[in-house]
Scaffold this active site. Structure first.
Site, PDB file in Angstrom:
ATOM      1  N   ARG A 145      13.663 111.393  63.198  1.00 48.43           N
ATOM      2  CA  ARG A 145      12.675 112.450  62.995  1.00 48.43           C
ATOM      3  C   ARG A 145      11.509 111.865  62.215  1.00 48.43           C
ATOM      4  NH1 ARG A 145      14.591 114.638  66.559  1.00 48.43           N
ATOM      5  NH2 ARG A 145      15.401 116.756  66.792  1.00 48.43           N
ATOM      6  N   HIS A 168       8.377 110.616  71.651  1.00 45.47           N
ATOM      7  CA  HIS A 168       9.645 111.356  71.518  1.00 45.47           C
ATOM      8  C   HIS A 168      10.381 111.436  72.860  1.00 45.47           C
ATOM      9  CE1 HIS A 168      11.843 114.548  68.923  1.00 45.47           C
ATOM     10  NE2 HIS A 168      12.683 113.912  69.730  1.00 45.47           N
ATOM     11  N   GLU A 181       4.139 116.675  66.453  1.00 48.47           N
ATOM     12  CA  GLU A 181       4.069 116.163  67.824  1.00 48.47           C
ATOM     13  C   GLU A 181       3.503 117.240  68.740  1.00 48.47           C
ATOM     14  OE1 GLU A 181       8.138 115.044  68.464  1.00 48.47           O
ATOM     15  OE2 GLU A 181       8.009 113.359  67.088  1.00 48.47           O
TER      16      GLU A 181
HETATM   17  N1  LIG Z   1      14.274 110.716  69.550  1.00 41.13           N
HETATM   18  C1  LIG Z   1      15.145 111.429  70.224  1.00 41.13           C
HETATM   19  O1  LIG Z   1      14.938 111.696  71.416  1.00 41.13           O
HETATM   20  C2  LIG Z   1      16.419 111.900  69.545  1.00 41.13           C
HETATM   21  C3  LIG Z   1      17.475 112.373  70.359  1.00 41.13           C
HETATM   22  C4  LIG Z   1      18.685 112.735  69.751  1.00 41.13           C
HETATM   23  C5  LIG Z   1      18.810 112.663  68.370  1.00 41.13           C
HETATM   24  N2  LIG Z   1      17.742 112.247  67.614  1.00 41.13           N
HETATM   25  C6  LIG Z   1      17.876 112.165  66.144  1.00 41.13           C
HETATM   26  O2  LIG Z   1      18.908 111.259  65.833  1.00 41.13           O
HETATM   27  C7  LIG Z   1      19.584 111.713  64.662  1.00 41.13           C
HETATM   28  C8  LIG Z   1      21.002 111.153  64.645  1.00 41.13           C
HETATM   29  O3  LIG Z   1      21.749 111.676  65.750  1.00 41.13           O
HETATM   30  P1  LIG Z   1      23.326 111.415  65.890  1.00 41.13           P
HETATM   31  O4  LIG Z   1      23.738 111.953  67.209  1.00 41.13           O
HETATM   32  O5  LIG Z   1      23.659 110.006  65.535  1.00 41.13           O
HETATM   33  O6  LIG Z   1      23.848 112.384  64.715  1.00 41.13           O
HETATM   34  P2  LIG Z   1      25.207 112.273  63.900  1.00 41.13           P
HETATM   35  O7  LIG Z   1      25.371 113.589  63.221  1.00 41.13           O
HETATM   36  O8  LIG Z   1      26.304 111.763  64.754  1.00 41.13           O
HETATM   37  O9  LIG Z   1      24.875 111.137  62.805  1.00 41.13           O
HETATM   38  C9  LIG Z   1      24.005 111.326  61.734  1.00 41.13           C
HETATM   39  C10 LIG Z   1      24.578 110.547  60.551  1.00 41.13           C
HETATM   40  O10 LIG Z   1      23.623 110.598  59.482  1.00 41.13           O
HETATM   41  C11 LIG Z   1      24.401 110.631  58.278  1.00 41.13           C
HETATM   42  N3  LIG Z   1      23.566 111.066  57.163  1.00 41.13           N
HETATM   43  C12 LIG Z   1      23.268 112.329  56.770  1.00 41.13           C
HETATM   44  N4  LIG Z   1      22.482 112.292  55.684  1.00 41.13           N
HETATM   45  C13 LIG Z   1      22.307 110.977  55.373  1.00 41.13           C
HETATM   46  C14 LIG Z   1      21.585 110.282  54.343  1.00 41.13           C
HETATM   47  N5  LIG Z   1      20.916 110.932  53.398  1.00 41.13           N
HETATM   48  N6  LIG Z   1      21.589 108.926  54.366  1.00 41.13           N
HETATM   49  C15 LIG Z   1      22.246 108.248  55.317  1.00 41.13           C
HETATM   50  N7  LIG Z   1      22.964 108.848  56.304  1.00 41.13           N
HETATM   51  C16 LIG Z   1      22.986 110.193  56.327  1.00 41.13           C
HETATM   52  C17 LIG Z   1      25.558 111.575  58.599  1.00 41.13           C
HETATM   53  O11 LIG Z   1      26.638 111.377  57.709  1.00 41.13           O
HETATM   54  C18 LIG Z   1      25.901 111.150  60.023  1.00 41.13           C
HETATM   55  O12 LIG Z   1      26.920 110.163  60.044  1.00 41.13           O
HETATM   56  C19 LIG Z   1      19.525 113.246  64.782  1.00 41.13           C
HETATM   57  O13 LIG Z   1      19.528 113.849  63.522  1.00 41.13           O
HETATM   58  C20 LIG Z   1      18.233 113.512  65.526  1.00 41.13           C
HETATM   59  O14 LIG Z   1      17.220 113.901  64.620  1.00 41.13           O
HETATM   60  C21 LIG Z   1      16.577 111.855  68.175  1.00 41.13           C
END
Ligand SMILES: NC(=O)c1ccc[n+]([C@@H]2O[C@H](COP(=O)([O-])OP(=O)(O)OC[C@H]3O[C@@H](n4cnc5c(N)ncnc54)[C@H](O)[C@@H]3O)[C@@H](O)[C@H]2O)c1
Length: 329
Positions: free
Chosen positions: A244, A292, A273
């Site tokens: 994000r 994105h 965005e």
């Molecule tokens: N660009 C895109 O098209 C797109 C698509 C899907 C997801 N995303 C982003 O990717 C991110 C991750 O997705 P995911 O499927 O791996 O989610 P997920 O929930 O499997 O993993 C997120 C991880 O972040 C950790 N976390 C939370 N707070 C934290 C902190 N302060 N410091 C370090 N780690 C922390 C959590 O413990 C978790 O393990 C989502 O939050 C989303 O914003 C972007």
């Protein structure tokens, strides 16, 4: 005012998606379906006042909207992130919020790797210079040999770990930080098998030549990558963000790139965005920027729409949706 005996499902904005599969599923399950084609909150309230299921694209879902829809039972998102929904208001009003967990893990990790490699190999600069008169130009710094560098991952969830799996063979070492991930023997074994060493944030920040962000945006993580953080990273390092935009202070990032503290950045997301025309990350040959699009593939294009609609259907059929991110009373 519309009166209907069927439950109403309303799509807000569907700018870059085709909701046809979702509409078909919802209609087959007995819903009346409307597509508003707007992100404007007043227009959404007017068009979805009687909605049971709200299906946003990029539109923010505010407390005011939730309170203006007395029959609302679910906000079904078609994204992994849910930072643009007032989760507290939804939970308070008994409204479920659902996302599409894991639906694009492979795509997002692959995209992170693609832009990570493009940035470290300085493709922005060299694509621009591959012309007859600038063919021999060289970027200010030579890129590192990746096998002699460390990859750092912040957030060892689904996407972070998939990136470790893909990128591990390329790097000398991979270190990761995730304060929320339980320290169970299963997770320890998984991380060890993947080849990532779990450590604290200070060590990841100090040692990663390439740092990739895979954590959610929350009030605590907003602007966690600020001027002070960037100053602690190794000189000449590369920052990657497909999570994000608001995790990063982009003015501080521009300053770090200008000073040479960072050599490049690779970004799929910005805080707003589309960005304003004067956004500091636009038009730089040391920034690989994509709009994105990390989640996007022929498979996810269908799966996102299907899972989003199915959450609404499952809620009405069973009382609980498939992939909730909250637990309303
Ligand atoms: N660009 C895109 O098209 C797109 C698509 C899907 C997801 N995303 C982003 O990717 C991110 C991750 O997705 P995911 O499927 O791996 O989610 P997920 O929930 O499997 O993993 C997120 C991880 O972040 C950790 N976390 C939370 N707070 C934290 C902190 N302060 N410091 C370090 N780690 C922390 C959590 O413990 C978790 O393990 C989502 O939050 C989303 O914003 C972007």
């Amino acid at each position: 005012m519309t009166t209907t005996t069927r439950p109403v499902a309303v799509y807000t904005d569907v700018e870059d998606t085709d909701p046809a599969i979702g509409i078909e599923l919802l209609e087959a399950a007995g819903f009346e379906v409307r597509v508003l084609g707007t992100r404007d909150s007043a227009e959404i309230i007017a068009g979805a006042h009687d909605a049971t299921v709200l299906l946003p694209g990029y539109a923010s879902v505010t407390r005011e909207m939730i309170e203006a829809m007395p029959q609302l039972r679910i906000v079904a998102l078609m994204s992994m992130g849910f930072d643009y929904v007032d989760l507290e208001a939804a939970t308070e009003h008994g409204v479920w919020v659902t996302n599409v967990p894991g639906a694009a893990t492979e795509e997002v990790a692959t995209h992170a790797l693609a832009i990570l490699l493009a940035a470290t190999r300085q493709l922005g600069f060299y694509q621009a210079s591959a012309k007859p008169d600038t063919w021999n130009d060289r970027a200010l710094t030579a890129p590192p040999r990746l096998s002699e560098t460390t990859l750092g991952i912040i957030g060892l969830g689904k996407i972070g770990r998939e990136l470790v799996r893909l990128a591990r063979p390329l790097f000398g070492e991979v270190v990761g930080y995730d304060p929320m991930l339980p320290d169970t023997p299963e997770i320890q074994a998984d991380l060890e098998a993947l080849g990532v060493r779990r450590t604290d944030l200070a060590e990841v920040r100090r040692t990663a030549h390439v740092l990739s962000l895979h954590l959610p945006l929350t009030p605590e993580t907003e602007h966690m990558i600020d001027a002070a953080f960037l100053a602690e990273m190794p000189s000449g390092s590369v920052l990657v963000n497909v999570s994000r935009g608001a995790l990063i202070d982009h003015h501080a990032l521009a300053a770090a790139l200008d000073s040479g503290q960072l050599s490049a950045a690779a970004l799929d997301v910005l805080e707003t965005e589309p960005p304003a025309a004067d956004h500091p990350m636009l038009g730089r040959d040391d920034v690989v920027l994509t709009p994105h699009i990390a989640y996007f593939s022929a498979r996810t294009e269908i799966e996102y729409v299907r899972i989003q609609a199915q959450n609404g259907i499952t809620l009405l059929e069973t009382g609980t949706p498939d992939s909730p991110v909250n637990r309303p009373a």
